[in-house]
Design a protein around this motif. Sequence first.
Motif, short mmCIF file in Angstrom:
data_model
loop_
_atom_site.label_atom_id
_atom_site.label_comp_id
_atom_site.label_asym_id
_atom_site.label_seq_id
_atom_site.Cartn_x
_atom_site.Cartn_y
_atom_site.Cartn_z
N THR A 63 14.84 2.17 39.60
CA THR A 63 15.05 0.74 39.75
C THR A 63 13.87 0.14 40.52
OG1 THR A 63 16.33 1.14 41.77
CG2 THR A 63 17.57 0.90 39.71
N ILE A 64 13.58 -1.11 40.19
CA ILE A 64 12.52 -1.85 40.86
C ILE A 64 13.10 -3.19 41.29
CG2 ILE A 64 10.24 -2.91 40.63
CD1 ILE A 64 9.68 -0.89 38.36
N GLY A 65 12.93 -3.51 42.55
CA GLY A 65 13.32 -4.82 43.08
C GLY A 65 12.07 -5.59 43.42
N ILE A 66 11.97 -6.82 42.92
CA ILE A 66 10.80 -7.65 43.17
C ILE A 66 11.26 -8.92 43.88
CG2 ILE A 66 8.87 -8.91 42.14
CD1 ILE A 66 8.99 -6.96 39.78
N GLY A 67 10.64 -9.20 45.02
CA GLY A 67 11.04 -10.37 45.78
C GLY A 67 9.94 -10.91 46.66
N ASP A 68 10.23 -12.03 47.30
CA ASP A 68 9.25 -12.67 48.19
C ASP A 68 9.84 -13.02 49.54
OD1 ASP A 68 10.81 -14.94 47.60
OD2 ASP A 68 9.37 -15.68 46.14
N GLY A 69 11.14 -12.81 49.74
CA GLY A 69 11.73 -13.21 51.01
C GLY A 69 12.67 -12.21 51.64
N GLY A 70 12.94 -11.12 50.94
CA GLY A 70 13.82 -10.10 51.49
C GLY A 70 15.29 -10.32 51.21
N ASN A 71 15.64 -11.45 50.60
CA ASN A 71 17.03 -11.71 50.21
C ASN A 71 17.29 -11.27 48.78
OD1 ASN A 71 15.30 -13.88 49.37
ND2 ASN A 71 17.12 -15.06 48.85
N GLU A 72 16.29 -10.71 48.12
CA GLU A 72 16.41 -10.37 46.71
C GLU A 72 16.96 -8.95 46.53
OE1 GLU A 72 13.21 -13.34 47.32
OE2 GLU A 72 13.46 -11.31 48.06
N LEU A 73 17.66 -8.79 45.43
CA LEU A 73 18.24 -7.50 45.06
C LEU A 73 17.15 -6.44 44.99
CD1 LEU A 73 20.85 -6.06 44.22
CD2 LEU A 73 20.35 -6.72 41.86
N GLY A 74 17.39 -5.32 45.64
CA GLY A 74 16.44 -4.22 45.61
C GLY A 74 15.46 -4.19 46.77
N THR A 75 15.49 -5.21 47.63
CA THR A 75 14.54 -5.24 48.75
C THR A 75 15.13 -4.61 50.01
OG1 THR A 75 15.21 -7.50 49.36
CG2 THR A 75 13.32 -7.28 47.87
N GLY A 76 16.27 -3.98 49.88
CA GLY A 76 16.94 -3.37 51.03
C GLY A 76 16.14 -2.27 51.71
N LYS A 77 15.19 -1.69 51.00
CA LYS A 77 14.34 -0.66 51.60
C LYS A 77 13.58 -1.20 52.81
CE LYS A 77 12.72 3.05 48.76
NZ LYS A 77 11.82 3.58 47.79
N ALA A 78 13.33 -2.48 52.80
CA ALA A 78 12.56 -3.12 53.87
C ALA A 78 13.46 -3.96 54.79
CB ALA A 78 11.47 -3.98 53.27
N LEU A 79 14.74 -3.69 54.80
CA LEU A 79 15.69 -4.54 55.52
C LEU A 79 15.33 -4.70 57.00
CD1 LEU A 79 18.24 -6.26 55.55
CD2 LEU A 79 19.57 -4.16 55.88
N GLN A 80 14.92 -3.64 57.65
CA GLN A 80 14.59 -3.77 59.09
C GLN A 80 13.39 -4.69 59.30
OE1 GLN A 80 16.74 -2.82 61.32
NE2 GLN A 80 17.93 -2.03 59.60
#
Length: 195
Positions: A63-80
């Motif tokens: 799976t690939i999550g693409i986002g720009d603000g951290g609220n997007e699906l798949g960006t949980g890897k960078a949650l901290q």
Amino acid sequence: LEIVSISEALVHSYDAIVAIERSGEAVDLKHYRMTGKPVYHLNNMHLFDKFFHSATENPNIFTIGIGDGGNELGTGKALQRVRKYIPHGEKIGCHIKANFTIFAGISNWGGYALAQSLYILRNDSSHCYYVDHGLRNTSANIKAISFDDEIRILEILQSFGINDPLQQSSVNELTVDGIPISDQKELLKDLLVSS
């Protein structure tokens, strides 16, 4: 409950799933815009969140999550990091991870970078190893995206009344995340293939 079972069964029919600029579930199980405002207008968002999470947990799917603000699906890897560096990050940060996460100044740019990478892998003979080991069975006609394509996409969206919610001007201009497309032209021309 039945819809969730169906969506989880469907996960196994995919090799890869990409989520671009799609609001993902925060820790409080709600969905938010970057501004911290909740997203209510999309029904059953949690079903796709479960679907995406199931795919990420499956070792045969990436799976690939693409986002720009951290609220997007798949960006949980960078949650901290989202919580630490993004305004409203504590509230809006999506907790659902993807196997791979692409952050970009504007999510579309991350999507275009991925698409252009696939185009190069599929059409450049110096990358034949990757084609032979990853893309050989595809019958898809992968086409390079041009700046003119971006304009056409935005015009089609606008014709359906879908406008950029971050647009600052009352003038009916084409924008992405509040930035006029004319201001993005040089960057996009570097990223996208000229038509």
